[in-house]
Design a protein around this motif. Structure first.
Motif: not given
Length: 477
Positions: A184-196, A391-401, A461-464
Motif C-alpha cells: 500500500t502506497h508502494g510500501q511493505t504492508a499487510t500480506p495478502t495472497t496473489l490470487g485474492k 519478499d515476505l521473509d524480508a518483511s517481518w515488520e508487517v507483523l507489527a499490525e 509474514p507468509g501465514s498472515y
C-alpha cells in the motif's frame, strides 16, 4: 563521406497505388484478425445493410398492420423477396450502393433507391412508394445503429469480455493460496495472497460486465421532428404511435416515444461509459500484472521463436499487457468523446452525430484488441513462488499490525501490561531491521495469555493472510 538523403515520401513508390489497398489504421491492417468480427456489425457496409433491413421491415410492417389504406397483404414470396435484399448485400451490392450515392450525395436516399430498383418488374413495383414511407433519414439511421451496436455488443464484445473475466478468475483461483507481500502506497504492508488480489479485479470486471449485459438499446420512428407529422398528414386515421411502438419493439429494441428528429442517444452514452469503465478496470489489471512480472512474482513463458528485445537476448517483455494498456487508453478516449458529444444535438437536429457514430467500431475495435492481448498475456503466466517467499521473509515488520491488534484485544479484556500497543510496536519496527527473532522476543516479553502468545509466536509474514483464500472461494463467481 556520403550525405544523408532528405526523407521525401512523395519521391518514393506511392503506397496509395498499392493493391490491395493499404489500411491507414492498425485495426484494418496489423490487427485485422482480432478486429475482423466487428466488421459484420460496425463497418460502413454493415451500416448500409442494417439500413436495408430497417427499410424492408418497415415496408412489411406497414402492410401487415393495414397502416396505409389500400395496401394489400404481402404473400410469403413477396416477404422473402424483400428480406433477401439485405440478406444478399455483398461486394457487388456494396459497389452498386456506392454508385447510387455518388449521384444522390445522400447515403440513406441511396438505400431507398437501391431497394426500389429491386422492386422493378416484380409484383411489388406498384407498392414501391412504401419504401421510406413517412420517414426521415434519422428514423432509419437510429434503428440501424441500435441494431448494429446491439449485435456487436451481444455477439462479439460480451463473449470476449466474458471469456476474459473467466480467465482472470481461473488465475485467481489457482493462486489463491500463494502468500504475497502487499504494497500500500508502494510500501511493505499487510500480506495478502496473489490470487485474492487478482480476484478483486475479476470481481470488479464482472460487475461492469453485468451493467453492459443489462443495457437497453433504444429506437424511434416518428418523423422529422418526432411528431408523426407526415404520418398523420398522409393517413390521419391510423394509430401511428402504436404502429411505431410495435415496429421498434419487433426489431428487438426499446421504443423511445419522445424525441426530436433524432433518437437522443442517451443509451449509447450509458453503454459507452460502462464499456469504458470496464476498460479502465482492465487497465488497472494490466498495470498490476506488469508490476508483478517486474517483481518476479509471475514468470512468463516465451513463445517459440519470439524475441523480447532486439538488443538483449535474455528478455521476455510483457508486451501483451503493454499493448492492452495503450489500446484501452485509445478506446476509453473514443468512448468518452462519443458519450459526451452524442447526448447533445442543437435544437431539433444537427449532424455531429453522423460523423461521431462512424467511429463506434474503432472504439470497440481497440477495446476488443486489448481484451485479446490480456487473454494472450495471461496464458503465458505462471506463479513464481520463490520471489514471493523471499519478499515476505524480508518483511517481518508487517507483523507489527497483528501483534498490536492482539494487544488491544487483550487490554480490552483486562490483561495488564498492554498499554500503548501501537506506540510500542512503532518504536520496535519503524525504521528498524526486524527479523523473526526480534518479533518472537517481543511477543515473549508480553504478559499475554498462553494461547495468544503461542499463536502470535507461530505467525509468519507468509501465514498472515487472514481470510484471503476464503474470500476467493466464497465471492469469486
Amino acid at each position: 563521406m556520403v550525405a544523408v538523403t532528405d526523407w521525401n515520401p512523395s519521391a518514393l513508390v506511392p503506397l496509395t497505388d498499392v493493391e490491395p489497398a493499404i489500411a491507414l489504421g492498425p485495426l484494418d491492417g496489423r490487427y485485422r484478425p482480432v478486429a475482423a468480427p466487428l466488421v459484420d456489425h460496425l463497418s460502413e457496409p454493415a451500416l448500409n445493410r442494417a439500413r436495408l433491413h430497417v427499410e424492408v421491415e418497415w415496408f412489411i410492417h406497414l402492410c401487415s398492420t393495414d397502416a396505409v389504406p389500400g395496401v394489400r397483404a404481402l404473400t410469403d414470396d413477396e416477404v422473402a423477396l424483400l428480406r433477401s435484399i439485405p440478406a444478399t448485400f455483398g461486394a457487388a451490392e456494396i459497389a452498386e450502393h456506392a454508385e447510387i450515392e455518388k449521384v444522390t450525395v445522400h447515403d440513406v436516399k441511396a438505400v431507398e433507391y437501391f431497394i426500389k430498383r429491386r422492386l422493378e418488374g416484380t409484383s411489388l413495383e406498384g407498392l414501391s412508394e412504401l419504401v421510406h414511407f413517412a420517414c426521415t433519414s434519422e428514423d432509419i439511421n437510429n434503428l440501424s445503429y441500435a441494431l448494429m451496436v446491439k449485435g456487436a455488443v451481444e455477439q462479439v464484445w460480451i463473449p470476449a469480455a466474458t471469456s476474459l473475466v473467466a480467465d482472470i478468475a481461473d488465475l485467481a483461483r489457482s493462486a489463491k493460496a500463494a502468500p504475497m507481500l502487499s504494497r500500500t502506497h508502494g510500501q511493505t504492508a499487510t500480506p495478502t495472497t496473489l490470487g485474492k488480489e487478482i480476484a478483486v479485479l475479476a470481481h470488479r470486471l464482472e460487475r461492469q460486465l453485468a451493467r453492459v449485459r443489462g443495457q437497453e438499446f433504444l429506437g424511434k420512428i416518428n418523423g422529422a421532428t418526432g411528431t408523426f407529422g407526415a404520418h398523420t398528414a398522409a393517413v390521419p386515421g391510423t394509430d401511428w404511435i402504436e404502429v411505431s411502438r410495435t415496429f421498434v419493439e419487433g426489431l428487438g429494441l426499446t421504443w423511445n416515444p419522445l424525441t426530436t428528429q433524432i433518437e437522443s442517444h442517451d443509451w449509447q452514452a450509458e453503454l459507452y461509459a460502462d464499456v469504458s469503465r470496464f476498460g479502465r478496470v482492465l487497465h488497472n489489471l494490466a498495470t498490476d500484472v506488469w508490476t508483478y512480472i517486474s517483481l518476479g512474482y509471475f514468470a512468463q513463458a516465451a513463445a517459440k521463436g519470439s524475441i523480447g528485445s532486439s538488443a538483449m537476448p535474455h528478455k521476455i517483455n510483457p508486451i501483451r499487457f503493454e499493448n492492452a494498456e495503450a489500446n484501452l487508453e485509445i478506446s476509453a478516449a473514443l468512448f468518452d468523446t462519443l458519450g459526451a458529444t452524442l447526448v447533445t444535438s442543437r435544437l431539433q437536429r444537427d449532424l455531429t452525430d453522423s460523423t461521431s457514430q462512424r467511429n463506434i467500431g474503432v472504439a470497440f475495435g481497440h477495446s476488443l484488441l486489448a481484451i485479446d492481448n490480456v487473454r494472450r498475456g495471461l496464458k503465458t503466466l505462471t506463479v513464481n513462488e520463490a520471489p514471493l517467499a523471499a519478499d515476505l521473509d524480508a518483511s517481518w515488520e508487517v507483523l507489527a499490525e497483528p501483534i498490536q491488534s492482539a494487544m488491544r484485544a487483550a487490554a480490552i479484556a483486562g490483561v495488564p501490561g498492554m498499554e500503548d500497543p501501537y506506540e510500542r510496536l512503532k518504536d520496535l519496527t519503524r525504521g528498524q531491521a526486524i527479523d523473526a527473532e526480534a518479533i518472537r522476543t517481543f511477543v515473549g516479553s508480553l504478559p499475554l495469555p498462553a494461547e495468544t502468545s503461542a499463536r502470535l509466536a507461530a505467525l509468519t509474514p507468509g501465514s498472515y493472510v487472514g481470510l484471503a483464500e476464503q474470500l476467493v472461494d466464497d465471492y469469486l463467481r
